[in-house]
Write an enzyme that holds these catalytic residues in place. Sequence first.
Site, mmCIF file in Angstrom:
data_model
loop_
_atom_site.group_PDB
_atom_site.id
_atom_site.type_symbol
_atom_site.label_atom_id
_atom_site.label_comp_id
_atom_site.label_asym_id
_atom_site.label_seq_id
_atom_site.Cartn_x
_atom_site.Cartn_y
_atom_site.Cartn_z
ATOM 1 N N ASP A 15 -0.103 -8.479 -6.948
ATOM 2 C CA ASP A 15 1.198 -9.153 -6.846
ATOM 3 C C ASP A 15 1.311 -10.462 -7.643
ATOM 4 O O ASP A 15 0.376 -11.257 -7.672
ATOM 5 C CB ASP A 15 1.480 -9.557 -5.386
ATOM 6 C CG ASP A 15 1.165 -8.466 -4.406
ATOM 7 O OD1 ASP A 15 0.865 -7.340 -4.819
ATOM 8 O OD2 ASP A 15 1.227 -8.753 -3.189
ATOM 9 N N GLU A 56 6.030 -5.615 3.430
ATOM 10 C CA GLU A 56 5.246 -6.604 2.691
ATOM 11 C C GLU A 56 6.150 -7.442 1.781
ATOM 12 O O GLU A 56 7.241 -7.018 1.407
ATOM 13 C CB GLU A 56 4.194 -5.895 1.819
ATOM 14 C CG GLU A 56 3.160 -5.142 2.627
ATOM 15 C CD GLU A 56 1.986 -4.653 1.780
ATOM 16 O OE1 GLU A 56 0.840 -4.850 2.190
ATOM 17 O OE2 GLU A 56 2.219 -4.061 0.713
HETATM 18 C C1 FRU Z 1 1.018 -6.179 -1.657
HETATM 19 C C2 FRU Z 1 -0.139 -6.748 -0.847
HETATM 20 C C3 FRU Z 1 0.316 -7.929 0.006
HETATM 21 C C4 FRU Z 1 -0.970 -8.686 0.200
HETATM 22 C C5 FRU Z 1 -1.642 -8.509 -1.137
HETATM 23 C C6 FRU Z 1 -3.140 -8.425 -1.079
HETATM 24 O O1 FRU Z 1 0.572 -5.486 -2.778
HETATM 25 O O2 FRU Z 1 -0.727 -5.757 -0.048
HETATM 26 O O3 FRU Z 1 0.926 -7.571 1.209
HETATM 27 O O4 FRU Z 1 -0.756 -10.028 0.485
HETATM 28 O O5 FRU Z 1 -1.130 -7.303 -1.679
HETATM 29 O O6 FRU Z 1 -3.679 -8.410 -2.358
#
Ligand code: FRU
Length: 493
Positions: A43, A221
């Site tokens: 992300d 998320e």
């Molecule tokens: C989304 C996610 C988020 C988390 C991060 C961990 O892709 O799963 O929810 O904070 O990636 O890398």
Amino acid sequence: MTSKDAQLRQQVKEEILKHGEKVNSDSYRLAFHLMPPIGLLNDPNGLIHWKGEYHIFYQWMPFKTDHGTKFWGHYITDDFVNYRHERIALTPSEWFDKDGCYSGSAIVHEDTLCLFYTGNVILENGQQEEYQCMATSTDGLHFKKEGPILSIPEGYQIADFRDPKVWKKDDAWYMVVGAKTDKDEGKVLLFKSGSLTEWEYLGPVAGSKENGLKEFGYMWECPDLFHLEGEDILIVSPQGLKAEGMNYANTYQSGYFTGKLKEQEGRFDHGSFKELDRGFEFYAPQTFKDENGRRILFGWMGVPEQFEQSHPTIENRWIHGLTIPRELKWNGSQLIQEPVQELALMREAVLLHSEISIENDQKAVRGISGRPVELHLELEELNDQFAIEFFHYASLSFTKKDSILTLSRPHLEDKSKTEFRRVRLKNGLWSLRIFIDTSSLEIFVNDGEEVFTSRIYPDLNDPDILFTSLGQTVFSIEQWRLKGYQIESIGDA
Ligand code: FRU
């Protein structure tokens, strides 16, 4: 700097020294997208425009091409074309983030840059806990961790409580966090604060079985709630939606709701969910408002648990990239996404052909070929079917009868199969703006009404872009060769 922090930074440095050359030897390295120097990127995080510079942090696992104990990597730019890769912003060095500094956001308060992120912790018994944490910096490069700042409301699972997004309205700070109830329903929780370190829980503002939604996923998320041209918009990445016709075709989705946020009541009355992107690789987008008032979005060009280990770049010890930055606009009924105008700084030689006519034939157009390039097509007449084939690998085709636009490519895992992503266009097809990098495609349809983002892995020596028409199609096309991003590496660790 604690000794654990120093040790982790040293390990990353060594990893890059040892394998960096292999990573950079990969012909699929992207020319104009942000990538990890080594390992896995996911992300975008902490996007902010501060003192004239854009800070773009990202989820980074330097030691393998898989998920795990994440760091926050850090790029800075002032024009989205010339970047510096800075020292790591956050390492998983403390008890409250020892198994990963997960996603989050940034704000500026009294000349201090504050990051809000999720500390991921796996206890000895295997139980996972997630804490919302804060880190502060006065120079934008060195961060001091302030530790957890929030407690989890009753009825939610501490193993899935993450991705804080903070903003200011009037004199108060607000935060949304992605959550999962004890009954496995995905929600977005709203909090309020006067101090940034003490937060009051206002309630779930959206989620599965909220606001008239039926079951809509077990975990939400990366929420992002903002105001744009009279609308309140919640962007979110729900997990657990089943494919439905042409919708929700990826393993996990990203999209938005529009409506009215009533902070005082802890409510967000909203309409239906619309996906932000129709391609194979797009997830966990985040936005920020820049100092010029633009709302800019970056996404992750990847989807969790969607054949990630079938991307060929893992042979060279890296995987994934961020999308190009897109400016968001509201056209009265939906979000419009446009590549930010600064990307034109990458343009080199230009080529223009108008009034190209193809009838029941497949043709190349003189000089239109290769990558990295940017293409603009304006469709003047389209009677039946029109398709563009990229490097004998991916194909974009439009059928007038049902107004369906389809992107296809060989299945990442089983190359003998073809996979498809589709969308029905409301008003036919009239323009395409396509950014083609060494191993990615971003297709902006009808001035940004729909977007398809995907990785592509064609034969490296194949430059062919071919146009096919059933019946007659007439179009104009403009192509720019792109020189790509300039990236200076200040500090990888
Ligand atoms: C989304 C996610 C988020 C988390 C991060 C961990 O892709 O799963 O929810 O904070 O990636 O890398």
